[in-house]
Design an enzyme around this catalytic site. Structure first.
Site, mmCIF file in Angstrom:
data_model
loop_
_atom_site.group_PDB
_atom_site.id
_atom_site.type_symbol
_atom_site.label_atom_id
_atom_site.label_comp_id
_atom_site.label_asym_id
_atom_site.label_seq_id
_atom_site.Cartn_x
_atom_site.Cartn_y
_atom_site.Cartn_z
ATOM 1 N N LYS A 193 -105.289 4.565 -36.582
ATOM 2 C CA LYS A 193 -105.882 4.828 -37.893
ATOM 3 C C LYS A 193 -104.973 5.783 -38.658
ATOM 4 O O LYS A 193 -104.906 6.965 -38.382
ATOM 5 C CB LYS A 193 -107.284 5.442 -37.787
ATOM 6 C CG LYS A 193 -107.969 5.314 -39.159
ATOM 7 C CD LYS A 193 -108.989 6.358 -39.469
ATOM 8 C CE LYS A 193 -108.510 7.650 -39.980
ATOM 9 N NZ LYS A 193 -107.879 7.670 -41.308
ATOM 10 N N GLU A 269 -103.068 17.335 -31.625
ATOM 11 C CA GLU A 269 -101.918 18.088 -32.150
ATOM 12 C C GLU A 269 -102.347 18.604 -33.511
ATOM 13 O O GLU A 269 -102.576 17.818 -34.425
ATOM 14 C CB GLU A 269 -100.707 17.163 -32.329
ATOM 15 C CG GLU A 269 -100.182 16.528 -31.068
ATOM 16 C CD GLU A 269 -99.435 17.498 -30.188
ATOM 17 O OE1 GLU A 269 -99.070 18.591 -30.675
ATOM 18 O OE2 GLU A 269 -99.232 17.185 -29.012
ATOM 19 N N GLU A 403 -103.604 28.185 -42.663
ATOM 20 C CA GLU A 403 -102.543 27.218 -42.919
ATOM 21 C C GLU A 403 -102.671 26.711 -44.352
ATOM 22 O O GLU A 403 -103.692 26.130 -44.715
ATOM 23 C CB GLU A 403 -102.674 26.046 -41.936
ATOM 24 C CG GLU A 403 -101.539 25.061 -42.054
ATOM 25 C CD GLU A 403 -101.703 23.858 -41.116
ATOM 26 O OE1 GLU A 403 -102.807 23.300 -41.059
ATOM 27 O OE2 GLU A 403 -100.713 23.487 -40.463
HETATM 28 P P1 NAD Z 1 -106.865 15.918 -41.374
HETATM 29 O O1 NAD Z 1 -107.405 16.587 -40.161
HETATM 30 O O2 NAD Z 1 -107.581 16.051 -42.649
HETATM 31 O O3 NAD Z 1 -106.723 14.355 -41.124
HETATM 32 C C1 NAD Z 1 -105.984 13.825 -40.054
HETATM 33 C C2 NAD Z 1 -106.502 12.451 -39.714
HETATM 34 O O4 NAD Z 1 -107.844 12.592 -39.242
HETATM 35 C C3 NAD Z 1 -106.576 11.493 -40.911
HETATM 36 O O5 NAD Z 1 -106.247 10.192 -40.483
HETATM 37 C C4 NAD Z 1 -108.048 11.579 -41.310
HETATM 38 O O6 NAD Z 1 -108.517 10.418 -41.963
HETATM 39 C C5 NAD Z 1 -108.701 11.735 -39.960
HETATM 40 N N1 NAD Z 1 -110.034 12.338 -40.014
HETATM 41 C C6 NAD Z 1 -110.545 13.187 -40.941
HETATM 42 N N2 NAD Z 1 -111.830 13.485 -40.636
HETATM 43 C C7 NAD Z 1 -112.138 12.815 -39.501
HETATM 44 C C8 NAD Z 1 -113.288 12.721 -38.697
HETATM 45 N N3 NAD Z 1 -114.424 13.360 -39.003
HETATM 46 N N4 NAD Z 1 -113.228 11.953 -37.577
HETATM 47 C C9 NAD Z 1 -112.102 11.292 -37.238
HETATM 48 N N5 NAD Z 1 -110.971 11.335 -37.988
HETATM 49 C C10 NAD Z 1 -110.980 12.093 -39.090
HETATM 50 O O7 NAD Z 1 -105.342 16.418 -41.485
HETATM 51 P P2 NAD Z 1 -104.296 16.017 -42.610
HETATM 52 O O8 NAD Z 1 -104.630 16.789 -43.833
HETATM 53 O O9 NAD Z 1 -104.161 14.549 -42.682
HETATM 54 O O10 NAD Z 1 -102.936 16.544 -41.980
HETATM 55 C C11 NAD Z 1 -102.512 17.843 -42.088
HETATM 56 C C12 NAD Z 1 -102.763 18.598 -40.796
HETATM 57 O O11 NAD Z 1 -102.073 17.952 -39.709
HETATM 58 C C13 NAD Z 1 -102.225 20.002 -40.825
HETATM 59 O O12 NAD Z 1 -103.171 20.885 -40.288
HETATM 60 C C14 NAD Z 1 -100.987 19.920 -39.931
HETATM 61 O O13 NAD Z 1 -100.622 21.153 -39.361
HETATM 62 C C15 NAD Z 1 -101.414 18.919 -38.920
HETATM 63 N N6 NAD Z 1 -100.267 18.323 -38.228
HETATM 64 C C16 NAD Z 1 -100.014 18.681 -36.935
HETATM 65 C C17 NAD Z 1 -98.903 18.164 -36.266
HETATM 66 C C18 NAD Z 1 -98.602 18.543 -34.839
HETATM 67 O O14 NAD Z 1 -97.824 17.850 -34.208
HETATM 68 N N7 NAD Z 1 -99.179 19.613 -34.315
HETATM 69 C C19 NAD Z 1 -98.056 17.272 -36.922
HETATM 70 C C20 NAD Z 1 -98.339 16.917 -38.249
HETATM 71 C C21 NAD Z 1 -99.456 17.448 -38.889
#
Ligand code: NAD
Length: 500
Positions: A193, A269, A403
């Site tokens: 997804k 992650e 963050e």
């Molecule tokens: P997010 O948590 O908003 O979304 C990530 C994914 O989760 C998306 O596909 C989203 O649709 C899905 N999602 C959202 N709510 C959900 C739910 N209730 N149930 C299941 N899935 C759900 O994060 P984002 O804004 O897309 O990405 C930014 C974040 O990702 C930052 O915090 C960044 O630090 C982190 N990140 C971490 C790494 C790592 O390797 N540690 C790498 C890249 C990004």
């Protein structure tokens, strides 16, 4: 880069004739969402609608999981000899590279990153990741335990079965590739997804996977929102493992969903607030300042491992920040399709407002805005923020703790090594950290004392697929990249044989 595509005009021409895949990819075919619903995919560089994308929900996830389960049971991928999976995955990596210009264009249009980065980092990095796991998988051996003469105890690794992967928007294809490579190399089936903010490259490579020879159903892509498609995947009773990359808040929810459903294996992650520590003895101020600026402004600051806290010894703060400012002037936001642009658009209006909200909070809390802090290029309709640096930041301020995920650096001063370590560790995150010093003892002391998955010494963001990536504390559980990632997608089995 293709010589014809070396100007923004030529990229724009190419964008006009681009065919965008808008449907979900289930069982080797593009299909509409069962509900018929779709959502807007917005180009963040001008605010226009690029495409309407299938909005998957429970029913689509059910279909994708069923197709992944069916092919897993059949064994046409899971039971294939590793050396055969290797050849197919290598072909997949080749196809990603062969379609590199198109994929780079999709990535840039979709999430606003500079085309130069999509071309030089995201797409080749994704192909390299898949190729690396392809090449590794017929070179990893299982174990025989030293149990004695009368028994044989074999310790083997088996694929999990159906893996669900939920990925973010900041490196849409690369974060997906960090999952796809080890998941498929190990013989699993996958339901991916992508983020609703950046689904385009995942949808395009799904058909390349089938073209490469990966059996239909092994790689499914269900675009949609987190609350619908993401939640359905994490709650699904027939998904054996969920691998997530995204924010810490969502990572915590995904862990709950696993507990509420079938206790599927979970790895997450998540976010970071990484300290970049500059000791007074580091001699090359320009080098460290350039690296500090790149560490926060690369990819518009939308990087989990961004060096968002600059911890600088008080005696050199001004010298370092002057050079950070000079370097930042070379990174002003520009058209992401211009090959000269180094800083693109923020992914969407919501994220732009969120970042500007943090700038406001920093001001209100008494930090001094040294430069930046404004939305720019608003006339384009796009979401651009200039490089921004706060000084006089205290460790208890919101901009030092949360963050921001945008081009905003918080500079904090310290007096002693102990104080730097204390500040560095005093956040909920522990993804990466860096220390700049000429003193080998200080380097080792700090590296040992900091609770983070990666500590850089005299560099920032050194990167290779051979090393694990992931965090301590609320930056996550588990590691992507390297052979360690295979541990997440395989079950360990012991088989005892009585030889007496
Ligand atoms: P997010 O948590 O908003 O979304 C990530 C994914 O989760 C998306 O596909 C989203 O649709 C899905 N999602 C959202 N709510 C959900 C739910 N209730 N149930 C299941 N899935 C759900 O994060 P984002 O804004 O897309 O990405 C930014 C974040 O990702 C930052 O915090 C960044 O630090 C982190 N990140 C971490 C790494 C790592 O390797 N540690 C790498 C890249 C990004």
């Amino acid at each position: 880069m293709n010589a014809k595509l070396d100007t923004s005009a030529s990229w724009r021409d190419r964008a006009r004739s681009l065919r965008i895949r808008t449907q979900a990819f289930i069982e080797g075919r593009y299909v509409d969402a069962a509900s018929g619903q779709a959502f807007d995919c917005i180009n963040p560089s001008n605010g226009t609608v690029l495409a309407r994308i299938a909005a998957c929900d429970v029913e689509d996830v059910n279909r994708a999981v069923a197709s992944a389960r069916a092919v897993f049971k059949k064994g046409s991928w899971a039971h294939l000899a590793p050396k055969k999976r290797k050849v197919v995955l290598q072909r997949f990596a080749d196809l990603i590279l062969q379609n590199g210009d198109e994929l780079a264009l999709l990535e840039t249009l979709d999430m606003g990153k500079p085309i130069r980065d999509s071309l030089s980092i995201d797409i080749p990095g994704s192909a390299n990741c898949i190729r690396w796991y392809a090449e590794a998988i017929d070179k990893v051996y299982d174990e025989v335990a030293p149990t004695g003469r009368d028994t044989l105890a074999m310790i083997t690794r088996e694929p999990m079965g159906v893996v669900g992967a939920i990925v973010p928007w900041n490196f849409p294809l690369l974060m997906a590739a960090w999952k796809i490579g080890p998941v498929l190399a190990a013989g699993n089936s996958l339901v991916l997804k992508p983020s609703e903010k950046s689904p385009l490259t995942a949808l395009r490579i799904a058909e390349l996977a089938v073209e490469a020879g990966i059996p239909p159903g092994v790689l499914n892509v269900v675009p949609g929102f987190g609350q619908t498609a993401g939640k359905a995947l994490a709650l699904h009773m027939d998904v054996d493992c969920i691998t997530f990359t995204g924010s810490t808040a969502t990572g915590g929810l995904v862990m709950q969903y696993a507990g509420q459903s079938n206790m599927k294996r979970v790895s997450v992650e998540c976010g970071g607030k990484s300290p970049n520590i500059v000791m007074a003895d580091y001699p090359d101020v320009e080098r460290v300042a350039n690296a500090a600026a790149a560490a926060i402004f690369f990819n518009q600051g939308e990087v989990c491992s961004a060096g968002s806290r600059l911890l600088v010894h008080e005696s050199i703060k001004d010298a370092v920040l002057e050079k950070v400012q000079a370097f930042s002037s070379t990174m002003q936001p520009g058209d992401p399709l211009d090959p000269a642009t180094k800083l693109g658009a923020i992914v969407d209006e919501i994220q732009m407002k969120r970042v500007l909200g943090y700038v406001e909070t920093g001001r209100r809390d008494g930090a001094k805005l040294r430069f930046g802090g404004e939305r720019v290029r608003a006339d384009t309709g796009g979401y651009f923020i200039e490089p921004t640096v706060f000084e006089g930041v205290r460790p208890n301020m919101t901009i030092a703790r949360e963050e921001i995920f945008g081009p905003v650096l918080s500079a904090i001063t310290f007096k002693t090594v102990e104080e730097a370590i204390e500040i560095a560790n005093d956040v909920i995150y522990g993804l990466v950290a860096a220390v700049w010093t000429r003193d080998i003892t200080t380097a080792h002391r700090v590296a040992k004392a900091i609770r983070a998955g990666t500590v850089f010494v005299n560099c920032y963001d050194a990167d290779d697929i051979t090393v694990p990536f992931g965090g301590f504390k609320q930056s996550g559980i588990g590691r992507d990249k390297s052979l360690h990632a295979l541990e997440k997608y395989t079950e360990l089995k012991t088989t005892w044989i009585d030889l007496s």
